[in-house]
Design a protein around this motif. Structure first.
Motif, mmCIF file in Angstrom:
data_model
loop_
_atom_site.group_PDB
_atom_site.id
_atom_site.type_symbol
_atom_site.label_atom_id
_atom_site.label_comp_id
_atom_site.label_asym_id
_atom_site.label_seq_id
_atom_site.Cartn_x
_atom_site.Cartn_y
_atom_site.Cartn_z
ATOM 1 N N ALA A 58 0.819 -1.210 0.000
ATOM 2 C CA ALA A 58 0.000 0.000 0.000
ATOM 3 C C ALA A 58 0.855 1.264 0.000
ATOM 4 N N GLU A 59 1.984 1.229 0.689
ATOM 5 C CA GLU A 59 2.890 2.374 0.704
ATOM 6 C C GLU A 59 3.492 2.614 -0.671
ATOM 7 N N ASN A 60 3.840 1.536 -1.360
ATOM 8 C CA ASN A 60 4.403 1.671 -2.696
ATOM 9 C C ASN A 60 3.370 2.185 -3.690
ATOM 10 N N GLU A 61 2.108 1.833 -3.482
ATOM 11 C CA GLU A 61 1.056 2.263 -4.396
ATOM 12 C C GLU A 61 0.805 3.766 -4.330
ATOM 13 N N ARG A 62 1.300 4.417 -3.299
ATOM 14 C CA ARG A 62 1.123 5.863 -3.186
ATOM 15 C C ARG A 62 2.104 6.635 -4.070
ATOM 16 N N LEU A 63 3.136 5.964 -4.600
ATOM 17 C CA LEU A 63 4.136 6.627 -5.434
ATOM 18 C C LEU A 63 3.594 6.843 -6.848
ATOM 19 N N PRO A 64 4.117 7.828 -7.567
ATOM 20 C CA PRO A 64 3.744 7.989 -8.977
ATOM 21 C C PRO A 64 4.265 6.810 -9.799
ATOM 22 N N ALA A 65 3.597 6.561 -10.905
ATOM 23 C CA ALA A 65 4.055 5.527 -11.828
ATOM 24 C C ALA A 65 5.025 6.155 -12.822
ATOM 25 N N LEU A 66 6.268 5.699 -12.816
ATOM 26 C CA LEU A 66 7.288 6.155 -13.752
ATOM 27 C C LEU A 66 7.997 4.921 -14.280
ATOM 28 N N ASP A 67 7.757 4.625 -15.552
ATOM 29 C CA ASP A 67 8.278 3.390 -16.144
ATOM 30 C C ASP A 67 9.224 3.722 -17.296
ATOM 31 N N LEU A 68 10.320 3.011 -17.344
ATOM 32 C CA LEU A 68 11.236 3.059 -18.482
ATOM 33 C C LEU A 68 10.870 1.920 -19.412
ATOM 34 N N TYR A 69 10.648 2.247 -20.682
ATOM 35 C CA TYR A 69 10.256 1.201 -21.620
ATOM 36 C C TYR A 69 11.134 1.263 -22.858
ATOM 37 N N GLY A 70 11.290 0.128 -23.479
ATOM 38 C CA GLY A 70 12.063 0.036 -24.713
ATOM 39 C C GLY A 70 11.531 -1.079 -25.597
ATOM 40 N N LEU A 71 11.781 -0.957 -26.881
ATOM 41 C CA LEU A 71 11.288 -1.948 -27.827
ATOM 42 C C LEU A 71 12.274 -2.057 -28.981
ATOM 43 N N LEU A 113 10.136 7.179 -21.433
ATOM 44 C CA LEU A 113 9.634 7.166 -20.060
ATOM 45 C C LEU A 113 8.131 7.401 -20.088
ATOM 46 N N ARG A 114 7.432 6.697 -19.201
ATOM 47 C CA ARG A 114 5.973 6.825 -19.115
ATOM 48 C C ARG A 114 5.621 7.211 -17.685
ATOM 49 N N PHE A 115 4.880 8.293 -17.518
ATOM 50 C CA PHE A 115 4.561 8.814 -16.194
ATOM 51 C C PHE A 115 3.054 8.926 -16.043
ATOM 52 N N SER A 116 2.582 8.599 -14.829
ATOM 53 C CA SER A 116 1.170 8.823 -14.509
ATOM 54 C C SER A 116 1.027 8.948 -12.998
ATOM 55 N N HIS A 117 0.092 9.798 -12.578
ATOM 56 C CA HIS A 117 -0.193 9.961 -11.153
ATOM 57 C C HIS A 117 -1.552 10.641 -11.027
ATOM 58 N N PRO A 118 -2.431 10.087 -10.201
ATOM 59 C CA PRO A 118 -3.759 10.702 -10.075
ATOM 60 C C PRO A 118 -3.671 12.065 -9.404
ATOM 61 N N LEU A 119 -4.506 12.985 -9.858
ATOM 62 C CA LEU A 119 -4.534 14.303 -9.246
ATOM 63 C C LEU A 119 -5.093 14.236 -7.832
ATOM 64 N N ASP A 120 -5.967 13.269 -7.594
ATOM 65 C CA ASP A 120 -6.515 13.039 -6.256
ATOM 66 C C ASP A 120 -6.037 11.667 -5.781
ATOM 67 N N SER A 121 -5.230 11.640 -4.739
ATOM 68 C CA SER A 121 -4.643 10.386 -4.269
ATOM 69 C C SER A 121 -5.456 9.742 -3.141
ATOM 70 N N SER A 122 -6.741 10.036 -3.100
ATOM 71 C CA SER A 122 -7.565 9.512 -2.004
ATOM 72 C C SER A 122 -7.590 7.993 -1.975
ATOM 73 N N LEU A 123 -7.627 7.367 -3.145
ATOM 74 C CA LEU A 123 -7.709 5.909 -3.190
ATOM 75 C C LEU A 123 -6.466 5.274 -2.583
ATOM 76 N N ALA A 124 -5.283 5.710 -3.042
ATOM 77 C CA ALA A 124 -4.045 5.134 -2.524
ATOM 78 C C ALA A 124 -3.851 5.463 -1.051
ATOM 79 N N ASP A 125 -4.181 6.711 -0.664
ATOM 80 C CA ASP A 125 -4.018 7.095 0.735
ATOM 81 C C ASP A 125 -4.980 6.324 1.634
ATOM 82 N N GLY A 126 -6.200 6.134 1.145
ATOM 83 C CA GLY A 126 -7.170 5.377 1.930
ATOM 84 C C GLY A 126 -6.757 3.926 2.095
ATOM 85 N N ASN A 127 -6.263 3.319 1.029
ATOM 86 C CA ASN A 127 -5.786 1.939 1.135
ATOM 87 C C ASN A 127 -4.603 1.821 2.103
ATOM 88 N N TYR A 128 -3.736 2.834 2.082
ATOM 89 C CA TYR A 128 -2.581 2.822 2.987
ATOM 90 C C TYR A 128 -3.044 2.923 4.446
#
Length: 489
Positions: free
Chosen positions: A322-335, A364-379
């Motif tokens: 749950a703590e890790n889920e609060r972080l933004p998603a930042l992925d390095l991708y290659g093909l 690089l691929r980035f995503s993060h919700p503007l409202d983190s209520s879901l992740a914070d609530g789960n934590y």
């Protein structure tokens, strides 16, 4: 000689009552009772008890959860086969009127514990058109593609990736210990129920003895009335007492039935008609456990405490996730990919490794919700569960310490009760003999004898109860330490 006989005959009443019971059983229409030892009762319950079977089903459910969590790292095979057709009115001379495309592709992907995902795919397709602009028609294409994605924040690392799996494994191990705990609790319940049945049978013997004593006094009173040494109204007291003790005998039989039902329910028997006859009596040899030793063994060996500790570990893993889920998603991708194009499928495959057709991609691929209520609530939920699990374990330990102190104290008191009950029975027996002798000498009333009989019966019942209570406390001592002990057959 009559006085000697009156003083000694109570010693022979128990065998007489037992003989009387055997005669009744021989003429009874009820099924013959099954003799059952304590070890047989406990072993039967451990094999057949429905509550224990439910705990084993929960283990199987936990096994499924752990297997499902492990499945997230299993390779995934995918394939696709399809065809597409198109017919239209050309808008220019360069546009085709008809087009047909066929495609088939296969791939395999796998996620690894650091979070790295690899996807390897093979694709083949054909394109057929009536346009004159193609160098060859139909066109065959074949190619290989390798893609890699690596999380840099959310989902990065083995802890984040294996949190669900580790939590499921701890939960499975905890459920296994809970089965052991249920078995220990069941064994104690069966022992207590068995000793209650023993007490019910001994209590019935005492009630039968009490009834025999009252009937003898009634007969003696009637004989004295005939000789004129007692008044006619003196028969009413022993007659009414015989009726009362007959009612008590019925209650004693009901007590046996209730104790049998409890034991049969715990052992999950299918035979509810055949009576049970316990073949053992409590061993009242003194056992004086050391409180510190009992407490140490209980805290170290009780399966429910081990399960609670594992549940804390499972909650800690879920908290990490749950703590890790609060972080933004930042992925390095290659093909990277290779391909070939030709006028036949075979040449397209051959050209895959020799042509200059290739592709590559990195980013690089980035995503993060503007409202983190879901992740914070789960934590917050995961943190609360973890804290509650820790508090629950401490409460359980405190209860174990209290039970250890209480059980050791109860054992010592039970031993003292047994000694006191034994002395009381002997005193009541002597008092009854004396009262009977006085009655025969004309210096006591029927009421005095009946009261002495009642006191003697109560003392016998109390002695049997003391023995059974001691055996039940020893069963609780095993339960406290999370063990199952069985007497040797």
């Amino acid at each position: 000689m009559n006085i000697c006989f009156s003083r000694c005959r109570t010693f022979f009443l128990v065998p007489l009552v037992a003989f009387f019971s055997l005669v009744q059983a021989a003429h009874s229409q009820e099924p013959k009772a099954i003799g059952w030892s304590l070890a047989e009762a406990v072993e039967t319950a451990l094999l057949s008890n429905l509550g224990l079977q439910l705990k084993r089903h929960e283990v199987q459910q936990a096994e499924g959860t752990a297997q499902a969590a492990q499945g997230s790292f299993s390779p995934l095979l995918s394939a696709e086969v399809g065809a597409t057709g198109l017919q239209r009115t050309p808008a220019s001379v360069a546009e085709a009127e008809t087009e047909q495309t066929t495609v088939w592709q296969a791939g395999i992907s796998k996620r690894f514990t650091p979070g790295t995902e690899i996807d390897l795919s093979l694709s083949n397709n054909t394109f057929d058109s009536d346009t004159d602009l193609l160098l060859f028609d139909p066109v065959y294409r074949s190619g290989w593609t390798l893609g890699i994605t690596q999380p840099l924040l959310r989902g990065r690392g083995e802890d984040a990736q294996t949190a669900d799996l580790e939590a499921a494994r701890r939960a499975l191990e905890a459920q296994t210990f809970l089965v052991d705990d249920e078995a220990a609790a069941l064994a104690a319940q069966v022992k207590n129920a068995y000793w209650e049945l023993v007490f019910a049978h001994r209590n019935l013997e005492v009630l039968q003895l009490s009834l025999v004593l009252a009937q003898r006094l009634k007969e003696e009173t009637a004989a004295r009335i005939e000789t004129g040494s007692l008044a006619t109204i003196d028969i009413f007291q022993p007659e009414s007492e015989v009726a009362v003790r007959e009612q008590e005998l019925i209650s004693g039989q009901q007590l046996i039935g209730s104790a049998e039902d409890r034991l049969k329910l715990l052992t999950n028997t299918s035979d509810w008609q055949t009576p049970l006859q316990p073949t053992e009596y409590p061993d009242v040899r003194p056992v004086r456990p050391d409180l510190a030793t009992v407490m140490e063994k209980a805290l170290a060996n009780r399966p429910d405490l081990k399960a609670a500790a594992l549940q804390i570990q499972a909650a800690a893993w879920r908290l990490k996730r749950a703590e890790n889920e609060r972080l933004p998603a930042l992925d390095l991708y290659g093909l990277a990919g290779l391909g070939g194009t030709a006028d036949s499928f075979g040449r397209a495959v051959d050209n895959t490794w020799g042509d200059t057709d290739h592709q590559w991609q990195i980013g690089l691929r980035f995503s993060h919700p503007l409202d983190s209520s879901l992740a914070d609530g789960n934590y917050r939920q995961a943190a609360a569960v973890h804290a509650r699990s820790r508090t629950s374990l401490e409460m359980m330990k405190q209860e174990v310490r209290r039970l250890a102190r209480s059980t050791v104290r109860d054992i010592e008191l039970a031993l003292k009760t047994i000694e006191a009950a034994k002395k009381t029975t002997l005193a009541r027996q002597k008092s009854l003999d004396a009262e009977q002798a006085k009655f025969e000498a004309g210096r006591s009333t029927t009421l005095d004898v009946l009261i002495a009989q009642q006191h003697y019966s109560q003392a016998l019942t109390a002695e049997h109860r003391a023995h059974v209570s001691y055996a039940q406390i020893l069963a609780d001592l095993d339960r406290l330490q999370g063990i199952i002990s069985l007497p040797k057959r």
